[in-house]
Design a protein around this motif. Sequence first.
Motif, PDB file in Angstrom:
ATOM      1  N   TRP A 223       9.079  19.671  -1.666  1.00  0.00           N
ATOM      2  CA  TRP A 223       9.596  19.067  -0.442  1.00  0.00           C
ATOM      3  C   TRP A 223       8.519  18.943   0.626  1.00  0.00           C
ATOM      4  CZ3 TRP A 223      13.262  15.966   0.483  1.00  0.00           C
ATOM      5  CH2 TRP A 223      13.780  15.782   1.762  1.00  0.00           C
ATOM      6  N   MET A 224       7.637  19.922   0.713  1.00  0.00           N
ATOM      7  CA  MET A 224       6.580  19.869   1.708  1.00  0.00           C
ATOM      8  C   MET A 224       5.551  18.789   1.369  1.00  0.00           C
ATOM      9  SD  MET A 224       7.617  21.788   3.980  1.00  0.00           S
ATOM     10  CE  MET A 224       6.215  21.400   5.027  1.00  0.00           C
ATOM     11  N   LEU A 225       5.426  18.450   0.093  1.00  0.00           N
ATOM     12  CA  LEU A 225       4.564  17.335  -0.285  1.00  0.00           C
ATOM     13  C   LEU A 225       5.104  16.036   0.295  1.00  0.00           C
ATOM     14  CD1 LEU A 225       2.182  16.253  -2.031  1.00  0.00           C
ATOM     15  CD2 LEU A 225       3.830  16.015  -3.904  1.00  0.00           C
ATOM     16  N   ILE A 226       6.421  15.877   0.243  1.00  0.00           N
ATOM     17  CA  ILE A 226       7.058  14.703   0.825  1.00  0.00           C
ATOM     18  C   ILE A 226       6.886  14.698   2.339  1.00  0.00           C
ATOM     19  CG2 ILE A 226       9.240  13.477   1.085  1.00  0.00           C
ATOM     20  CD1 ILE A 226       8.115  13.531  -1.766  1.00  0.00           C
ATOM     21  N   ALA A 227       7.045  15.872   2.961  1.00  0.00           N
ATOM     22  CA  ALA A 227       6.902  15.973   4.413  1.00  0.00           C
ATOM     23  C   ALA A 227       5.468  15.682   4.844  1.00  0.00           C
ATOM     24  CB  ALA A 227       7.336  17.357   4.888  1.00  0.00           C
ATOM     25  N   ASP A 228       4.501  16.238   4.123  1.00  0.00           N
ATOM     26  CA  ASP A 228       3.091  16.029   4.473  1.00  0.00           C
ATOM     27  C   ASP A 228       2.690  14.567   4.312  1.00  0.00           C
ATOM     28  OD1 ASP A 228       2.858  18.710   5.017  1.00  0.00           O
ATOM     29  OD2 ASP A 228       1.992  19.227   3.066  1.00  0.00           O
TER      30      ASP A 228
ATOM     31  N   GLU B  87       0.826  -1.211   0.000  1.00  0.00           N
ATOM     32  CA  GLU B  87       0.000   0.000   0.000  1.00  0.00           C
ATOM     33  C   GLU B  87       0.858   1.258   0.000  1.00  0.00           C
ATOM     34  OE1 GLU B  87      -3.459   2.167   2.748  1.00  0.00           O
ATOM     35  OE2 GLU B  87      -2.782   0.124   3.212  1.00  0.00           O
ATOM     36  N   LEU B  88       1.932   1.225   0.791  1.00  0.00           N
ATOM     37  CA  LEU B  88       2.847   2.364   0.836  1.00  0.00           C
ATOM     38  C   LEU B  88       3.490   2.593  -0.525  1.00  0.00           C
ATOM     39  CD1 LEU B  88       4.316   4.516   2.556  1.00  0.00           C
ATOM     40  CD2 LEU B  88       6.004   2.758   3.148  1.00  0.00           C
ATOM     41  N   ALA B  89       3.872   1.509  -1.196  1.00  0.00           N
ATOM     42  CA  ALA B  89       4.488   1.630  -2.522  1.00  0.00           C
ATOM     43  C   ALA B  89       3.510   2.203  -3.537  1.00  0.00           C
ATOM     44  CB  ALA B  89       4.994   0.262  -2.981  1.00  0.00           C
ATOM     45  N   THR B  90       2.251   1.799  -3.450  1.00  0.00           N
ATOM     46  CA  THR B  90       1.238   2.313  -4.376  1.00  0.00           C
ATOM     47  C   THR B  90       1.037   3.811  -4.202  1.00  0.00           C
ATOM     48  OG1 THR B  90       0.081   0.185  -4.385  1.00  0.00           O
ATOM     49  CG2 THR B  90      -1.173   2.113  -5.097  1.00  0.00           C
ATOM     50  N   VAL B  91       0.952   4.248  -2.954  1.00  0.00           N
ATOM     51  CA  VAL B  91       0.798   5.679  -2.684  1.00  0.00           C
ATOM     52  C   VAL B  91       2.028   6.453  -3.163  1.00  0.00           C
ATOM     53  CG1 VAL B  91       0.583   7.410  -0.865  1.00  0.00           C
ATOM     54  CG2 VAL B  91      -0.748   5.293  -0.728  1.00  0.00           C
ATOM     55  N   ALA B  92       3.212   5.919  -2.867  1.00  0.00           N
ATOM     56  CA  ALA B  92       4.447   6.591  -3.282  1.00  0.00           C
ATOM     57  C   ALA B  92       4.542   6.687  -4.795  1.00  0.00           C
ATOM     58  CB  ALA B  92       5.652   5.838  -2.723  1.00  0.00           C
ATOM     59  N   ARG B  93       4.103   5.636  -5.486  1.00  0.00           N
ATOM     60  CA  ARG B  93       4.157   5.639  -6.955  1.00  0.00           C
ATOM     61  C   ARG B  93       3.250   6.724  -7.531  1.00  0.00           C
ATOM     62  NH1 ARG B  93       3.723  -0.265  -9.131  1.00  0.00           N
ATOM     63  NH2 ARG B  93       5.217  -0.377  -7.408  1.00  0.00           N
ATOM     64  N   ASP B  94       2.092   6.888  -6.917  1.00  0.00           N
ATOM     65  CA  ASP B  94       1.168   7.927  -7.375  1.00  0.00           C
ATOM     66  C   ASP B  94       1.737   9.321  -7.115  1.00  0.00           C
ATOM     67  OD1 ASP B  94      -0.608   6.009  -8.203  1.00  0.00           O
ATOM     68  OD2 ASP B  94      -1.840   6.093  -6.389  1.00  0.00           O
ATOM     69  N   VAL B  95       2.272   9.524  -5.920  1.00  0.00           N
ATOM     70  CA  VAL B  95       2.816  10.841  -5.555  1.00  0.00           C
ATOM     71  C   VAL B  95       4.006  11.195  -6.429  1.00  0.00           C
ATOM     72  CG1 VAL B  95       3.968  12.155  -3.739  1.00  0.00           C
ATOM     73  CG2 VAL B  95       1.986  10.749  -3.180  1.00  0.00           C
ATOM     74  N   LEU B  96       4.940  10.275  -6.569  1.00  0.00           N
ATOM     75  CA  LEU B  96       6.144  10.555  -7.348  1.00  0.00           C
ATOM     76  C   LEU B  96       5.839  10.669  -8.835  1.00  0.00           C
ATOM     77  CD1 LEU B  96       8.653   8.171  -5.537  1.00  0.00           C
ATOM     78  CD2 LEU B  96       8.531  10.656  -5.350  1.00  0.00           C
ATOM     79  N   GLY B  97       4.881   9.874  -9.303  1.00  0.00           N
ATOM     80  CA  GLY B  97       4.515   9.940 -10.713  1.00  0.00           C
ATOM     81  C   GLY B  97       3.902  11.271 -11.083  1.00  0.00           C
TER      82      GLY B  97
ATOM     83  N   ALA C 296      10.645   5.874 -10.426  1.00  0.00           N
ATOM     84  CA  ALA C 296      10.222   7.122 -11.058  1.00  0.00           C
ATOM     85  C   ALA C 296      11.392   7.956 -11.555  1.00  0.00           C
ATOM     86  CB  ALA C 296       9.398   7.945 -10.068  1.00  0.00           C
ATOM     87  N   ALA C 297      12.637   7.512 -11.280  1.00  0.00           N
ATOM     88  CA  ALA C 297      13.831   8.305 -11.587  1.00  0.00           C
ATOM     89  C   ALA C 297      13.664   9.720 -11.047  1.00  0.00           C
ATOM     90  CB  ALA C 297      14.099   8.334 -13.089  1.00  0.00           C
ATOM     91  N   ALA C 298      13.183   9.805  -9.808  1.00  0.00           N
ATOM     92  CA  ALA C 298      12.870  11.090  -9.185  1.00  0.00           C
ATOM     93  C   ALA C 298      14.107  11.710  -8.554  1.00  0.00           C
ATOM     94  CB  ALA C 298      11.780  10.909  -8.129  1.00  0.00           C
ATOM     95  N   GLY C 299      14.127  13.037  -8.540  1.00  0.00           N
ATOM     96  CA  GLY C 299      15.219  13.755  -7.918  1.00  0.00           C
ATOM     97  C   GLY C 299      14.847  14.225  -6.525  1.00  0.00           C
ATOM     98  N   GLY C 300      15.735  15.016  -5.934  1.00  0.00           N
ATOM     99  CA  GLY C 300      15.476  15.545  -4.603  1.00  0.00           C
ATOM    100  C   GLY C 300      16.293  14.837  -3.536  1.00  0.00           C
ATOM    101  N   PRO C 301      16.395  15.456  -2.368  1.00  0.00           N
ATOM    102  CA  PRO C 301      17.302  14.946  -1.325  1.00  0.00           C
ATOM    103  C   PRO C 301      16.693  13.917  -0.378  1.00  0.00           C
ATOM    104  CG  PRO C 301      16.426  17.070  -0.661  1.00  0.00           C
ATOM    105  CD  PRO C 301      15.841  16.772  -2.028  1.00  0.00           C
ATOM    106  N   TYR C 302      15.612  13.247  -0.781  1.00  0.00           N
ATOM    107  CA  TYR C 302      14.960  12.345   0.171  1.00  0.00           C
ATOM    108  C   TYR C 302      15.902  11.263   0.697  1.00  0.00           C
ATOM    109  CZ  TYR C 302      11.911   8.948   2.321  1.00  0.00           C
ATOM    110  OH  TYR C 302      11.350   8.078   3.222  1.00  0.00           O
ATOM    111  N   SER C 303      16.628  10.613  -0.188  1.00  0.00           N
ATOM    112  CA  SER C 303      17.521   9.540   0.243  1.00  0.00           C
ATOM    113  C   SER C 303      18.607  10.075   1.164  1.00  0.00           C
ATOM    114  CB  SER C 303      18.159   8.852  -0.964  1.00  0.00           C
ATOM    115  OG  SER C 303      19.036   7.826  -0.561  1.00  0.00           O
TER     116      SER C 303
END
Length: 377
Positions: free
Chosen positions: A34-39, A14-24, A71-78
Motif C-alpha cells: 500500500w505504501m508503494l501506491i502512496a509513494d 506516461e502515467l499508464a506506462t509507469v503504472a503498468r511497470d509498478v503493478l506488473g 494487471a488483474a491487481a488486487g487491493g483497495p485502490y479503486s
Amino acid sequence: MTDHVEDFTAFHDELATVARDVLGSATSAGAIDWMLIADAGWLGLEIVDELDGAGATFAEIAVILREYGRAAAGGPYSAVASAAVGALLLLETSPSRDDLLRQTAKGEAVPVLVQSGDLLSHSAFELIDERDEYTLSGSAGFVPDASHADRFLVPATLPDGTRVVVEVAKDCSGLSITEQPVVDETRSFGEIIADGVAVPKSSVHHFSGDPDKSMRRVNDRTAVAIACDSIGVSEAMLDATVEYVCAREQFARKIGSFQAVKHSCADMLVQITIARKLVAKAVNALCAPEWDEQSAVAASMAKSFATAMAVDIAGKAMQLHGGMGYTWESGIHVYLKRATLNRAQFGSPATHRKLLGARYLESGGLTSDRAYCSPAR
C-alpha cells in the motif's frame, strides 16, 4: 467542455506506462504494498495541493484504474481513490475531513465508502439523535474491500431525512464485518452491520451541495471506475490473444493467418475502441465541476457497454487459445472471473439500460447523445 483526456494524452500515456511497470512487478511477487501506491502519488491524485495531494482530476485516476484491470491487481485502490475520496471531496470543508484527506494521500488512512451497489435505493443506515451523540444502525452487503479499510464512510439518513456521511472506525463497538466470497479471487467484499454504533456529532459530515445529487455523482464515479477496470481487462485479453495466435501453429501455419481468427481479433479491437470512447465521455463528464443528467447518461452507457464487452472478449480469448485457454496455467480464467464480477457489480448492463430508457422516456425521446446510446443496446 474541454476534453481533458485528449488535452493530456501524452501525460496519461506516461502515467499508464509507469503504472503498468509498478503493478506488473508488484503482482508478480504477491500483494501490492500500500505504501508503494502512496509513494507513487496515486492516492492523492485528486486531492488539492494544500492537503498534500496532486490537484489532478478523475481522468488521471481512470488511467490507473485501467491498468489495475490490465494487471488483474488486487487491493483497495479503486474503493479509496474513486469512491471514498470522491465522496470526501463533495462534503463540507472541516478540520476532520481535511485531515482524513491528508492522511489518505499519504497512505496513512484507508477509508472505504460503504456502498451496496443498489443504484435505486437510498442509504440503509439511519442515525438516531441521542443529544450529545448519534447512534448508527443499518447494514450493507458486498462492500468492496471492507477487510482492507481502517475506517468507513457510511452514507446515512438523519431523523429529518437529510443524507449525510458518517465516519466510523473499523474497530468501534457495535460494528461487525463479515467476509463475503465472490467469483473473483483478486478482490474482496464484506457485509457491514451497524447495531447502535455510538457516533460523535463531529464525525457526521454534511454535503456541500444537494445530498441526493452528490450521492448520485459518487455512484456514477463507482460505475465508471468499474468500466475503466473492464477496459484494462479487455486490453490484456486482446494482447494475450494476439501474441498467442501469432506464435501457435496449426497445419504448418500460424493460426493468426486464418481468416476467422483475424476477424475475431478485429472484432475484439472494435469493441474495445467503442468502449474507450464511451468511457472517455463519462470520465470527462465526471471531471466537470457540476453533475447533471447527461453525466449520469454517459456513466450508464459506459458501464453497461464496457462491462458486457469485457465478458465477451475474455470468453473469446479463451476460445482462441484453444485447449490451453481452459487450463489453469493460462491465467485467462482470472480475467474472465474479474470481468464477470465487473458486469454484475454496481448495476448490471440491463439495470443501466433500464435507467437510460427511463430517462429518455421522461425527456420525450432521444437527445443529441443518440450516437453514444446505440452501442450500449
